[in-house]
Design a protein around this motif. Sequence first.
Motif, PDB file in Angstrom:
ATOM      1  N   ALA A   1       1.047   7.054  -6.688  1.00  0.00           N
ATOM      2  CA  ALA A   1      -0.037   7.991  -6.993  1.00  0.00           C
ATOM      3  C   ALA A   1       0.488   9.400  -7.219  1.00  0.00           C
ATOM      4  O   ALA A   1      -0.156  10.200  -7.905  1.00  0.00           O
ATOM      5  CB  ALA A   1      -1.060   7.986  -5.859  1.00  0.00           C
TER       6      ALA A   1
ATOM      7  N   THR B   1      -6.844   1.085  -6.012  1.00  0.00           N
ATOM      8  CA  THR B   1      -6.340   1.711  -4.786  1.00  0.00           C
ATOM      9  C   THR B   1      -5.485   2.925  -5.111  1.00  0.00           C
ATOM     10  O   THR B   1      -5.569   3.969  -4.447  1.00  0.00           O
ATOM     11  CB  THR B   1      -5.515   0.696  -3.974  1.00  0.00           C
ATOM     12  OG1 THR B   1      -6.351  -0.404  -3.616  1.00  0.00           O
ATOM     13  CG2 THR B   1      -4.938   1.327  -2.715  1.00  0.00           C
ATOM     14  N   LEU B   2      -4.659   2.803  -6.141  1.00  0.00           N
ATOM     15  CA  LEU B   2      -3.811   3.926  -6.544  1.00  0.00           C
ATOM     16  C   LEU B   2      -4.668   5.116  -6.969  1.00  0.00           C
ATOM     17  O   LEU B   2      -4.373   6.263  -6.612  1.00  0.00           O
ATOM     18  CB  LEU B   2      -2.884   3.480  -7.669  1.00  0.00           C
ATOM     19  CG  LEU B   2      -1.759   4.428  -8.071  1.00  0.00           C
ATOM     20  CD1 LEU B   2      -0.583   3.636  -8.634  1.00  0.00           C
ATOM     21  CD2 LEU B   2      -2.215   5.444  -9.106  1.00  0.00           C
TER      22      LEU B   2
ATOM     23  N   ASP C   1      -5.143  -3.182  -7.221  1.00  0.00           N
ATOM     24  CA  ASP C   1      -4.119  -2.232  -6.783  1.00  0.00           C
ATOM     25  C   ASP C   1      -4.206  -0.937  -7.578  1.00  0.00           C
ATOM     26  O   ASP C   1      -3.955   0.150  -7.039  1.00  0.00           O
ATOM     27  CB  ASP C   1      -2.728  -2.853  -6.926  1.00  0.00           C
ATOM     28  CG  ASP C   1      -2.425  -3.836  -5.812  1.00  0.00           C
ATOM     29  OD1 ASP C   1      -2.814  -3.570  -4.664  1.00  0.00           O
ATOM     30  OD2 ASP C   1      -1.816  -4.881  -6.089  1.00  0.00           O
TER      31      ASP C   1
ATOM     32  N   SER D   1      -6.775  12.374  -3.853  1.00  0.00           N
ATOM     33  CA  SER D   1      -6.498  13.361  -2.810  1.00  0.00           C
ATOM     34  C   SER D   1      -5.304  14.252  -3.155  1.00  0.00           C
ATOM     35  O   SER D   1      -4.852  15.030  -2.315  1.00  0.00           O
ATOM     36  CB  SER D   1      -6.237  12.651  -1.474  1.00  0.00           C
ATOM     37  OG  SER D   1      -5.090  11.822  -1.561  1.00  0.00           O
TER      38      SER D   1
ATOM     39  N   HIS E   1       0.832  -1.208   0.000  1.00  0.00           N
ATOM     40  CA  HIS E   1       0.000   0.000   0.000  1.00  0.00           C
ATOM     41  C   HIS E   1       0.867   1.259   0.000  1.00  0.00           C
ATOM     42  O   HIS E   1       0.539   2.244  -0.668  1.00  0.00           O
ATOM     43  CB  HIS E   1      -0.928   0.002   1.212  1.00  0.00           C
ATOM     44  CG  HIS E   1      -1.895   1.144   1.213  1.00  0.00           C
ATOM     45  ND1 HIS E   1      -3.040   1.146   0.448  1.00  0.00           N
ATOM     46  CD2 HIS E   1      -1.874   2.342   1.856  1.00  0.00           C
ATOM     47  CE1 HIS E   1      -3.686   2.281   0.632  1.00  0.00           C
ATOM     48  NE2 HIS E   1      -3.003   3.025   1.481  1.00  0.00           N
ATOM     49  N   ALA E   2       1.970   1.220   0.730  1.00  0.00           N
ATOM     50  CA  ALA E   2       2.875   2.374   0.744  1.00  0.00           C
ATOM     51  C   ALA E   2       3.437   2.635  -0.652  1.00  0.00           C
ATOM     52  O   ALA E   2       3.583   3.796  -1.071  1.00  0.00           O
ATOM     53  CB  ALA E   2       4.009   2.137   1.736  1.00  0.00           C
TER      54      ALA E   2
ATOM     55  N   TRP F   1      -7.632   5.802  -5.945  1.00  0.00           N
ATOM     56  CA  TRP F   1      -8.224   6.353  -4.728  1.00  0.00           C
ATOM     57  C   TRP F   1      -7.249   7.306  -4.042  1.00  0.00           C
ATOM     58  O   TRP F   1      -7.633   8.386  -3.572  1.00  0.00           O
ATOM     59  CB  TRP F   1      -8.616   5.211  -3.793  1.00  0.00           C
ATOM     60  CG  TRP F   1      -9.122   5.663  -2.456  1.00  0.00           C
ATOM     61  CD1 TRP F   1      -8.417   5.773  -1.300  1.00  0.00           C
ATOM     62  CD2 TRP F   1     -10.452   6.096  -2.148  1.00  0.00           C
ATOM     63  NE1 TRP F   1      -9.219   6.240  -0.289  1.00  0.00           N
ATOM     64  CE2 TRP F   1     -10.469   6.443  -0.774  1.00  0.00           C
ATOM     65  CE3 TRP F   1     -11.625   6.205  -2.895  1.00  0.00           C
ATOM     66  CZ2 TRP F   1     -11.616   6.901  -0.142  1.00  0.00           C
ATOM     67  CZ3 TRP F   1     -12.769   6.668  -2.253  1.00  0.00           C
ATOM     68  CH2 TRP F   1     -12.761   7.006  -0.905  1.00  0.00           C
ATOM     69  N   GLU F   2      -5.993   6.920  -3.988  1.00  0.00           N
ATOM     70  CA  GLU F   2      -4.984   7.787  -3.383  1.00  0.00           C
ATOM     71  C   GLU F   2      -4.752   9.034  -4.236  1.00  0.00           C
ATOM     72  O   GLU F   2      -4.577  10.136  -3.711  1.00  0.00           O
ATOM     73  CB  GLU F   2      -3.668   7.020  -3.203  1.00  0.00           C
ATOM     74  CG  GLU F   2      -3.743   5.848  -2.240  1.00  0.00           C
ATOM     75  CD  GLU F   2      -4.052   6.267  -0.813  1.00  0.00           C
ATOM     76  OE1 GLU F   2      -3.805   7.447  -0.468  1.00  0.00           O
ATOM     77  OE2 GLU F   2      -4.539   5.424  -0.039  1.00  0.00           O
TER      78      GLU F   2
ATOM     79  N   LEU G   1       1.911   1.985  -3.461  1.00  0.00           N
ATOM     80  CA  LEU G   1       0.830   2.552  -4.265  1.00  0.00           C
ATOM     81  C   LEU G   1       0.631   4.033  -3.942  1.00  0.00           C
ATOM     82  O   LEU G   1       0.382   4.843  -4.838  1.00  0.00           O
ATOM     83  CB  LEU G   1      -0.462   1.773  -4.022  1.00  0.00           C
ATOM     84  CG  LEU G   1      -0.444   0.317  -4.503  1.00  0.00           C
ATOM     85  CD1 LEU G   1      -1.674  -0.424  -4.009  1.00  0.00           C
ATOM     86  CD2 LEU G   1      -0.357   0.244  -6.026  1.00  0.00           C
ATOM     87  N   CYS G   2       0.743   4.381  -2.675  1.00  0.00           N
ATOM     88  CA  CYS G   2       0.618   5.792  -2.291  1.00  0.00           C
ATOM     89  C   CYS G   2       1.722   6.622  -2.942  1.00  0.00           C
ATOM     90  O   CYS G   2       1.485   7.741  -3.411  1.00  0.00           O
ATOM     91  CB  CYS G   2       0.681   5.932  -0.772  1.00  0.00           C
ATOM     92  SG  CYS G   2      -0.731   5.225   0.101  1.00  0.00           S
ATOM     93  N   GLU G   3       2.922   6.064  -2.972  1.00  0.00           N
ATOM     94  CA  GLU G   3       4.038   6.775  -3.601  1.00  0.00           C
ATOM     95  C   GLU G   3       3.816   6.910  -5.105  1.00  0.00           C
ATOM     96  O   GLU G   3       4.059   7.963  -5.694  1.00  0.00           O
ATOM     97  CB  GLU G   3       5.336   6.024  -3.321  1.00  0.00           C
ATOM     98  CG  GLU G   3       6.571   6.686  -3.902  1.00  0.00           C
ATOM     99  CD  GLU G   3       7.842   5.902  -3.624  1.00  0.00           C
ATOM    100  OE1 GLU G   3       8.858   6.182  -4.281  1.00  0.00           O
ATOM    101  OE2 GLU G   3       7.809   5.016  -2.755  1.00  0.00           O
TER     102      GLU G   3
END
Length: 213
Positions: free
Chosen positions: A70, A95-96, A92, A102, A63-64, A98-99, A66-68
């Motif tokens: 994004a 999820t990306l 995934d 924001s 998840h970390a 979704w991040e 994917l946040c990066e």
Amino acid sequence: MPRGARYLRPAPGPAAPEATPDEPSLWDAPAPAPAPAPAAGPRGGFTAELLALRAQGRSGEAHAMLCEAAAWPAPALPALAAELGRAGLAADWATLLWEAASLPPDRLAAAAAALGAAGREADCDGLLRQGVARPAAEVAEAAVALGAAGRDREAQALLGAFVRLRTAEEAAGLARRDPHWFAPRLLRAAGALSAARHRDLAHALRVAGIPVA
């Protein structure tokens, strides 16, 4: 007679030996080979690393990543979407997105524009739908950025999602930023939903002092 070290003549020494043909000189040495270029690859094997983390059950680290990802430059996102899809990592990618929803308004607009330009309208519209949960002022900023970039379809999709998910009063408040630009687009989006939604928005715009054609 002048004296001092700089006036002294060096004592004659033995003559330097002549270079023989068998002794290569410094100038004859071949130039060093250029350093090899770094291997090209999609962000250093991002997908392979993500697959490995999933296989090991290390979901937090995945998840970390994917946040990066994004926050990568927007032009990289369509290729990443395709690669994750081929690897069976569609969840995934969701999820990306979704991040990415924001991200700051200008970067949200850039990501949506890149996806739309690559023909990934479903991904683009999904990103924009998630992005309308932010404050109305930020939605307005993203819509203006899309319009300025010539991405009218994406700007209209963002405003359509806003009208669908937010109140008529909130839409009227958003229109105050630039009534001439926003009001007709918001009304068009409301009309595409229903006559009742169009009527409610037109009333809210009049109450806000924004003329409705």
